[in-house]
Design a protein around this motif. Sequence first.
Motif, PDB file in Angstrom:
ATOM      1  N   ASP A 172       0.807  -1.111  -0.054  1.00 19.66           N
ATOM      2  CA  ASP A 172       0.039  -0.037   0.115  1.00 19.66           C
ATOM      3  C   ASP A 172       0.981   1.196   0.038  1.00 19.66           C
ATOM      4  O   ASP A 172       1.472   1.764   0.898  1.00 19.66           O
ATOM      5  N   MET A 173       1.088   1.854  -1.021  1.00 16.08           N
ATOM      6  CA  MET A 173       2.239   2.744  -1.365  1.00 16.08           C
ATOM      7  C   MET A 173       1.446   4.149  -1.495  1.00 16.08           C
ATOM      8  O   MET A 173       0.161   4.145  -1.507  1.00 16.08           O
ATOM      9  N   PRO A 174       2.294   5.254  -1.605  1.00  5.49           N
ATOM     10  CA  PRO A 174       1.692   6.575  -1.517  1.00  5.49           C
ATOM     11  C   PRO A 174       0.582   6.810  -2.645  1.00  5.49           C
ATOM     12  O   PRO A 174      -0.028   7.484  -2.697  1.00  5.49           O
ATOM     13  N   ILE A 175       1.354   5.889  -3.923  1.00  7.18           N
ATOM     14  CA  ILE A 175       0.321   5.922  -4.975  1.00  7.18           C
ATOM     15  C   ILE A 175       0.306   4.533  -5.635  1.00  7.18           C
ATOM     16  O   ILE A 175       1.383   3.775  -5.733  1.00  7.18           O
ATOM     17  N   MET A 273     -14.767  12.192  -1.302  1.00  9.59           N
ATOM     18  CA  MET A 273     -14.079  11.393  -0.351  1.00  9.59           C
ATOM     19  C   MET A 273     -12.689  11.602  -0.570  1.00  9.59           C
ATOM     20  O   MET A 273     -11.745  11.219   0.287  1.00  9.59           O
ATOM     21  N   MET A 274     -12.234  12.470  -1.556  1.00 14.58           N
ATOM     22  CA  MET A 274     -10.775  12.542  -1.899  1.00 14.58           C
ATOM     23  C   MET A 274      -9.967  13.310  -0.697  1.00 14.58           C
ATOM     24  O   MET A 274      -9.170  13.184  -0.336  1.00 14.58           O
ATOM     25  N   MET A 293      -4.072  13.673  -7.407  1.00 16.03           N
ATOM     26  CA  MET A 293      -5.011  12.655  -7.531  1.00 16.03           C
ATOM     27  C   MET A 293      -6.434  13.074  -7.810  1.00 16.03           C
ATOM     28  O   MET A 293      -7.071  13.984  -6.834  1.00 16.03           O
ATOM     29  N   GLU A 294      -7.328  12.359  -8.685  1.00 17.82           N
ATOM     30  CA  GLU A 294      -8.670  12.646  -8.841  1.00 17.82           C
ATOM     31  C   GLU A 294      -9.515  11.528  -8.528  1.00 17.82           C
ATOM     32  O   GLU A 294      -9.120  10.486  -8.805  1.00 17.82           O
ATOM     33  N   ALA A 295     -10.684  11.747  -8.201  1.00 21.66           N
ATOM     34  CA  ALA A 295     -11.521  10.621  -7.781  1.00 21.66           C
ATOM     35  C   ALA A 295     -12.027  10.074  -9.258  1.00 21.66           C
ATOM     36  O   ALA A 295     -12.162   8.756  -9.051  1.00 21.66           O
ATOM     37  N   ALA A 296     -11.937  10.285 -10.234  1.00 18.98           N
ATOM     38  CA  ALA A 296     -12.241   9.821 -11.591  1.00 18.98           C
ATOM     39  C   ALA A 296     -11.181   8.811 -11.958  1.00 18.98           C
ATOM     40  O   ALA A 296     -11.501   8.060 -12.736  1.00 18.98           O
ATOM     41  N   GLU A 297      -9.749   8.752 -11.309  1.00 19.47           N
ATOM     42  CA  GLU A 297      -8.977   7.771 -11.750  1.00 19.47           C
ATOM     43  C   GLU A 297      -8.641   7.018 -10.654  1.00 19.47           C
ATOM     44  O   GLU A 297      -7.775   6.496 -10.393  1.00 19.47           O
ATOM     45  N   THR A 311      -4.729   3.980  -8.121  1.00 19.98           N
ATOM     46  CA  THR A 311      -4.774   5.177  -9.013  1.00 19.98           C
ATOM     47  C   THR A 311      -4.483   4.568 -10.472  1.00 19.98           C
ATOM     48  O   THR A 311      -3.437   4.392 -10.545  1.00 19.98           O
ATOM     49  N   ALA A 312      -5.512   4.756 -11.297  1.00 18.90           N
ATOM     50  CA  ALA A 312      -5.335   4.047 -12.610  1.00 18.90           C
ATOM     51  C   ALA A 312      -4.641   5.069 -13.608  1.00 18.90           C
ATOM     52  O   ALA A 312      -5.285   5.463 -14.392  1.00 18.90           O
TER      53      ALA A 312
END
Length: 445
Positions: A172-175, A273-274, A293-297, A311-312
């Motif tokens: 579980d990394m920063p990203i 939630m972000m 970082m965005e919720a959409a990704e 994060t996709a």
Amino acid sequence: DGGPEAFAYTASGAALGRTDGSSFQDNEQFCEVCENLGSVGLPAEQRDLLFEVIAGVLHLGNVEIEGDGDKCKVTDASKQSLAWACRLLGLQKEGGDGLEVGLASRKIIVGGQAIDKSLGIADGRAQRDAVAKMVYSRVFDWLIGQLNGKLMQRENSYAATIGLLDIFGFEDMPINGLEQMYINLTNERIQFLFNQVMFEKEIQAYKNDGIESEFKAGPSNMPCIELFTKPLGIIKLLASQTKLNKSDDKLFVASLNRHLRGQDHFEAVEPKMMTGLLHAKRGKWKGKVDSTMEAAECFIVCHYAGKVVYTARDFISKSKDTLPEHLTALLAKSSKVGIASLFSGEEQASKLTVGEKFQKGLQEIAKKLEKGDNCFVRCIKPNGDSMPQVVDRPLVLDQLRDGGVVAALHMRRIGYPDRMEFADFFDEFRILELGWSKVDQDVSA
């Protein structure tokens, strides 16, 4: 010419050294690699091919692409790098079927005829990297196949074997990107096997001693595994988006939310939630978090070890494991027979994505593990700074919990946690039955 700092693909790691501060000795290690390849029976001509391919990939990474959103080309300053890449890989450089044109265009069918359509600068660079990645990947797979063939005990195909599976721990990394997602899926599958083995061994131990037990299997993490592997799971949905020409990472996340929202182990990330998610990550990683970082990704998977926000970014591009047909044909015409063989024949018929191939490989290795007699070794990282004689207790406890060790101990605790062989038990407690005088007589005898 030059060391790793002279090539785009290796420059970022050129200054890395060992943990003790010393630098890597590339010359010595290269000689050692050559010696090891020879010792397993890899002929000199195959070793030369291997090194030519690696050198060709490095030079290809130095080919710079310039242009705009509609058209691109190889820069004049990097044509020498292109020439070296073509020479080492045995490819044609110029002309309609040359690599220079092939990197900057794609083939489309108009009126039954194939014509070249220019690519924008971003697509041109992506196509260059895709060629380098594919060539390296194919020669790596070829090398593994050669080594396995040399080491295999052909005289007895039914011989018992001892296998060692070494995998990354839960991450579980920063990203958390595509790599973390597949690492964690692997851990989910191994954890399922671990739970099965531990539970079944516990039940068998009681049966062997004729002890009645009422153990109940704990919660299974198979639903989380199936979230990835089912027909409309994460891997198949990613594959579907990858095979669409105009898809992107946000469309992939939208597809996940549309098909998986409300299902166990999956959570869609809403914009509101972000703030909370980013705050939690900053607290855990001391600010090492990308605030863009965005919720959409983003999407959340509830793993056995806890919730992970993925994060996709670059999921689509990293999932592609095929090249455009004109580049595959170019590589299949390489003057180097060894390279041409990697890109010709039935092997190219496969259109599986990286995720689909990963899922297939994971299923195969899981079947092998289930047939064997498994032992597990859990490696625990004492601290996050690689410091000696420092133990971060919360970090260690998290790893023990995430690795299922705490759950295994809990299973032992609700039964008979202390185990002794009968001979040891007899030696320890026979005095209670025989008395001191009888024990003294046995000792004297």
